[in-house]
Design an enzyme around this catalytic site. Structure first.
Site, PDB file in Angstrom:
ATOM      1  N   TYR A 270     108.219 -44.649  43.806  1.00  0.00           N
ATOM      2  CA  TYR A 270     108.291 -43.843  45.029  1.00  0.00           C
ATOM      3  C   TYR A 270     108.998 -42.530  44.717  1.00  0.00           C
ATOM      4  O   TYR A 270     109.864 -42.468  43.834  1.00  0.00           O
ATOM      5  CB  TYR A 270     109.094 -44.565  46.115  1.00  0.00           C
ATOM      6  CG  TYR A 270     108.357 -45.617  46.889  1.00  0.00           C
ATOM      7  CD1 TYR A 270     107.782 -45.326  48.131  1.00  0.00           C
ATOM      8  CD2 TYR A 270     108.240 -46.923  46.413  1.00  0.00           C
ATOM      9  CE1 TYR A 270     107.121 -46.306  48.867  1.00  0.00           C
ATOM     10  CE2 TYR A 270     107.582 -47.901  47.141  1.00  0.00           C
ATOM     11  CZ  TYR A 270     107.024 -47.590  48.362  1.00  0.00           C
ATOM     12  OH  TYR A 270     106.368 -48.553  49.086  1.00  0.00           O
TER      13      TYR A 270
ATOM     14  N   ASP B 294     106.522 -47.823  55.538  1.00  0.00           N
ATOM     15  CA  ASP B 294     107.049 -47.642  56.890  1.00  0.00           C
ATOM     16  C   ASP B 294     106.240 -46.605  57.670  1.00  0.00           C
ATOM     17  O   ASP B 294     105.477 -45.817  57.095  1.00  0.00           O
ATOM     18  CB  ASP B 294     108.507 -47.151  56.845  1.00  0.00           C
ATOM     19  CG  ASP B 294     109.413 -48.058  56.049  1.00  0.00           C
ATOM     20  OD1 ASP B 294     109.123 -49.259  55.964  1.00  0.00           O
ATOM     21  OD2 ASP B 294     110.418 -47.546  55.511  1.00  0.00           O
TER      22      ASP B 294
END
Length: 245
Positions: free
Chosen positions: A110, A53
């Site tokens: 992540y 993102d």
């Protein structure tokens, strides 16, 4: 044609995510501009492993790259990195078969980092600074709800008409938390994540840990008994740490 796997690192703060967008500064877009500058008459294609993102960082992004020429790898990589803007670097370039599927990975890792201490101007591009005090035990408790297989539509940025196109039932293999010098680190591991999934999970858990919502509300939303929550964690705390094949 010649095929390569690029390993790319970037500070995502100044970019509108990985995927190329018209009129926006993106990681893929800048990489394509740099290849064109270095090899002006070439043709090429780039496919990224993970569409991070806007504002999200990467330590180990992967990209499948097709070139119509065989470069001197060391010279090409050096020229490419000199051409790329500050905050993006291609750290490795290895030859692969055309059939290599860059998005078909075994696992992605992540990390989301929350600073529980003092503001540090030299680190604040890579950490989330909560405005309210967090109950760490409640944060851990709520994060555990998301381990395993669930339909994560309510914890994604997908719209109703995208449900038919994108599989929302996913499995999170692992969520672990550590505290290191007032930095609270949440590690997520899964084969893949949906748009905004991690940030919406963290946003909901932060809201619970600061007494804005109940654990039962999170459970109901996860089970599709209620609609999406209005919480999404800031992008600066999130980094793509590793992609395994």
């Amino acid at each position: 044609m010649y095929y390569y796997l690029f390993t790319i690192q970037y500070d995502g703060t100044d970019f509108c995510g990985w995927a190329k967008q018209k009129g926006q500064k993106t990681i893929q877009g800048e990489l394509e501009k740099s290849i064109f500058r270095v090899a002006r008459n070439s043709s090429f294609r780039i496919v990224g492993a993970s569409k991070t993102d806007s504002g999200v960082h990467a330590e180990d992004q992967k990209a499948w790259v097709e070139l119509n020429f065989k470069p001197n790898k060391i010279g090409f990589l050096n020229a490419l990195n000199r051409s790329l803007p500050l905050g993006i670097k291609v750290i490795e370039m290895q030859e692969i078969e055309q059939s290599f599927r860059v998005r078909n990975c075994k696992q992605k890792t992540y990390e989301y980092k929350i600073n529980l201490g003092e503001d540090n101007v030299f680190e604040n591009r890579f950490l989330f600074y909560p405005k309210q005090k967090l109950d760490i035990n409640k944060l851990k408790e709520s994060l555990n709800l998301f381990i395993g297989e669930h339909d994560f539509y309510n914890f994604s940025g997908l719209k109703e008409d995208e449900k038919e196109l994108i599989e929302t039932k996913r499995n999170i293999d692992y969520i672990e938390t550590t505290l290191d010098n007032n930095i609270f680190i949440i590690t997520f591991k899964a084969k893949g994540f949906i748009r905004y999934q991690i940030r919406m999970i963290v946003g909901a858990c932060i809201a619970y840990s600061s007494n804005k919502i109940s654990l039962e509300q999170i459970k109901a939303v996860l089970k599709q008994k209620e609609g999406k929550l209005p919480f999404i964690a800031n992008p600066e705390g999130l980094i793509l740490k590793k992609i395994n094949y």
